[in-house]
Design a protein around this motif. Structure first.
Motif, PDB file in Angstrom:
ATOM      1  N   PRO A  76      53.334  98.970  74.233  1.00 38.59           N
ATOM      2  CA  PRO A  76      53.920  98.287  73.073  1.00 38.59           C
ATOM      3  C   PRO A  76      52.866  98.108  71.983  1.00 38.59           C
ATOM      4  N   PRO A  77      53.292  98.044  70.714  1.00 39.78           N
ATOM      5  CA  PRO A  77      52.322  97.865  69.635  1.00 39.78           C
ATOM      6  C   PRO A  77      51.611  96.523  69.764  1.00 39.78           C
ATOM      7  N   ALA A  78      50.376  96.504  69.329  1.00 39.94           N
ATOM      8  CA  ALA A  78      49.581  95.285  69.422  1.00 39.94           C
ATOM      9  C   ALA A  78      50.147  94.220  68.490  1.00 39.94           C
ATOM     10  N   ALA A  79      50.057  92.989  68.919  1.00 43.16           N
ATOM     11  CA  ALA A  79      50.553  91.885  68.108  1.00 43.16           C
ATOM     12  C   ALA A  79      49.689  91.732  66.859  1.00 43.16           C
ATOM     13  N   GLU A  80      50.335  91.444  65.760  1.00 43.23           N
ATOM     14  CA  GLU A  80      49.623  91.288  64.497  1.00 43.23           C
ATOM     15  C   GLU A  80      48.864  89.958  64.512  1.00 43.23           C
ATOM     16  N   PRO A  81      47.597  89.966  64.084  1.00 40.94           N
ATOM     17  CA  PRO A  81      46.856  88.701  64.077  1.00 40.94           C
ATOM     18  C   PRO A  81      47.471  87.729  63.066  1.00 40.94           C
ATOM     19  N   PRO A  82      47.361  86.449  63.311  1.00 37.46           N
ATOM     20  CA  PRO A  82      47.970  85.484  62.391  1.00 37.46           C
ATOM     21  C   PRO A  82      47.322  85.554  61.007  1.00 37.46           C
ATOM     22  N   LYS A  83      48.140  85.413  59.973  1.00 42.04           N
ATOM     23  CA  LYS A  83      47.641  85.479  58.609  1.00 42.04           C
ATOM     24  C   LYS A  83      47.108  84.126  58.149  1.00 42.04           C
ATOM     25  N   MET A  84      47.593  83.063  58.761  1.00 40.84           N
ATOM     26  CA  MET A  84      47.195  81.718  58.363  1.00 40.84           C
ATOM     27  C   MET A  84      46.642  80.977  59.575  1.00 40.84           C
ATOM     28  N   LYS A  85      45.794  79.983  59.307  1.00 40.02           N
ATOM     29  CA  LYS A  85      45.292  79.106  60.361  1.00 40.02           C
ATOM     30  C   LYS A  85      45.244  77.689  59.809  1.00 40.02           C
ATOM     31  N   ALA A  86      45.154  76.715  60.687  1.00 41.39           N
ATOM     32  CA  ALA A  86      45.131  75.318  60.273  1.00 41.39           C
ATOM     33  C   ALA A  86      43.701  74.866  60.057  1.00 41.39           C
ATOM     34  N   CYS A  87      43.478  74.119  59.004  1.00 46.98           N
ATOM     35  CA  CYS A  87      42.167  73.528  58.742  1.00 46.98           C
ATOM     36  C   CYS A  87      41.932  72.436  59.777  1.00 46.98           C
ATOM     37  N   PRO A  88      40.759  72.396  60.415  1.00 46.06           N
ATOM     38  CA  PRO A  88      40.520  71.363  61.434  1.00 46.06           C
ATOM     39  C   PRO A  88      40.407  69.947  60.847  1.00 46.06           C
ATOM     40  N   GLN A  89      40.111  69.846  59.559  1.00 44.83           N
ATOM     41  CA  GLN A  89      39.929  68.530  58.943  1.00 44.83           C
ATOM     42  C   GLN A  89      41.247  67.942  58.446  1.00 44.83           C
ATOM     43  N   CYS A  90      41.957  68.731  57.574  1.00 43.05           N
ATOM     44  CA  CYS A  90      43.173  68.188  56.951  1.00 43.05           C
ATOM     45  C   CYS A  90      44.457  68.805  57.496  1.00 43.05           C
ATOM     46  N   LEU A  91      44.330  69.796  58.379  1.00 40.95           N
ATOM     47  CA  LEU A  91      45.452  70.494  59.002  1.00 40.95           C
ATOM     48  C   LEU A  91      46.325  71.257  58.003  1.00 40.95           C
ATOM     49  N   GLY A  92      45.785  71.567  56.830  1.00 43.07           N
ATOM     50  CA  GLY A  92      46.504  72.389  55.866  1.00 43.07           C
ATOM     51  C   GLY A  92      46.437  73.858  56.268  1.00 43.07           C
ATOM     52  N   ASP A  93      47.457  74.634  55.900  1.00 40.59           N
ATOM     53  CA  ASP A  93      47.468  76.062  56.219  1.00 40.59           C
ATOM     54  C   ASP A  93      46.600  76.817  55.223  1.00 40.59           C
ATOM     55  N   ILE A  94      45.608  77.545  55.764  1.00 43.59           N
ATOM     56  CA  ILE A  94      44.708  78.341  54.930  1.00 43.59           C
ATOM     57  C   ILE A  94      44.693  79.763  55.471  1.00 43.59           C
ATOM     58  N   PRO A  95      44.336  80.774  54.653  1.00 42.03           N
ATOM     59  CA  PRO A  95      44.263  82.152  55.150  1.00 42.03           C
ATOM     60  C   PRO A  95      43.279  82.263  56.319  1.00 42.03           C
ATOM     61  N   ALA A  97      41.131  84.480  57.028  1.00 45.70           N
ATOM     62  CA  ALA A  97      39.803  84.963  56.672  1.00 45.70           C
ATOM     63  C   ALA A  97      39.007  83.954  55.849  1.00 45.70           C
ATOM     64  N   ALA A  98      39.605  82.814  55.506  1.00 49.47           N
ATOM     65  CA  ALA A  98      38.927  81.825  54.668  1.00 49.47           C
ATOM     66  C   ALA A  98      37.756  81.201  55.402  1.00 49.47           C
ATOM     67  N   THR A  99      36.708  80.886  54.652  1.00 50.50           N
ATOM     68  CA  THR A  99      35.546  80.212  55.227  1.00 50.50           C
ATOM     69  C   THR A  99      35.469  78.751  54.798  1.00 50.50           C
ATOM     70  N   ARG A 100      36.353  78.355  53.840  1.00 51.94           N
ATOM     71  CA  ARG A 100      36.380  76.977  53.350  1.00 51.94           C
ATOM     72  C   ARG A 100      37.812  76.621  53.028  1.00 51.94           C
ATOM     73  N   CYS A 101      38.220  75.409  53.376  1.00 51.35           N
ATOM     74  CA  CYS A 101      39.595  74.957  53.122  1.00 51.35           C
ATOM     75  C   CYS A 101      39.799  74.762  51.627  1.00 51.35           C
ATOM     76  N   LYS A 102      40.928  75.247  51.123  1.00 49.07           N
ATOM     77  CA  LYS A 102      41.206  75.101  49.690  1.00 49.07           C
ATOM     78  C   LYS A 102      41.732  73.720  49.327  1.00 49.07           C
ATOM     79  N   PHE A 103      42.094  72.924  50.316  1.00 55.32           N
ATOM     80  CA  PHE A 103      42.618  71.591  50.053  1.00 55.32           C
ATOM     81  C   PHE A 103      41.515  70.526  50.108  1.00 55.32           C
ATOM     82  N   CYS A 104      40.709  70.573  51.172  1.00 56.13           N
ATOM     83  CA  CYS A 104      39.693  69.525  51.338  1.00 56.13           C
ATOM     84  C   CYS A 104      38.273  70.063  51.224  1.00 56.13           C
ATOM     85  N   THR A 105      38.101  71.326  50.961  1.00 59.47           N
ATOM     86  CA  THR A 105      36.817  72.041  50.820  1.00 59.47           C
ATOM     87  C   THR A 105      35.927  71.938  52.053  1.00 59.47           C
ATOM     88  N   GLN A 106      36.498  71.661  53.204  1.00 60.41           N
ATOM     89  CA  GLN A 106      35.768  71.589  54.465  1.00 60.41           C
ATOM     90  C   GLN A 106      35.396  73.004  54.907  1.00 60.41           C
TER      91      GLN A 106
END
Length: 108
Positions: A76-95, A97-106
């Motif tokens: 079967p085809p490999a599962a697509e990696p998630p496009k978004m992840k949760a910020c550990p500080q504010c739990l906002g959805d960020i891309p 590949a992001a290295t810094r949260c766009k909401f809380c700059t963590q």
């Protein structure tokens, strides 16, 4: 001089090519025998004299399609990696590949 030749022959690419040529020759013999001894007589009995288009259709529908089905079933085809992840500080959805949260700059 012979050491260089030995290294060249035992390199992965040359060995892969040799195996591919041997398998290709064996596969050619199998396809030729299958066409001459099975497909052509069956098509000759049904339609008369078989032509290239009929042989191609039989090979496609009775060999290629079932093989593709089995490959999809067992690989079967490999599962697509998630496009978004949760910020550990504010739990906002960020891309993902992001290295810094766009909401809380963590830093993530």
């Amino acid at each position: 001089m012979l050491k260089g030749f030995r290294d060249f022959v035992l390199r992965g690419n040359v060995m892969d090519l040799a195996v591919a040529v041997i398998i290709g020759a064996a596969f050619t013999a199998i396809v030729t025998a299958l066409t001459a001894n099975v497909i052509n007589p069956l098509l000759g009995a049904v339609v008369g004299k078989p032509n290239f288009l009929l042989i191609a259709a039989v090979v496609y529908f009775f060999l290629v399609l079932p093989t593709q089905y089995l490959l999809k079933k067992f690989n079967p085809p490999a599962a697509e990696p998630p496009k978004m992840k949760a910020c550990p500080q504010c739990l906002g959805d960020i891309p993902a590949a992001a290295t810094r949260c766009k909401f809380c700059t963590q830093p993530v």
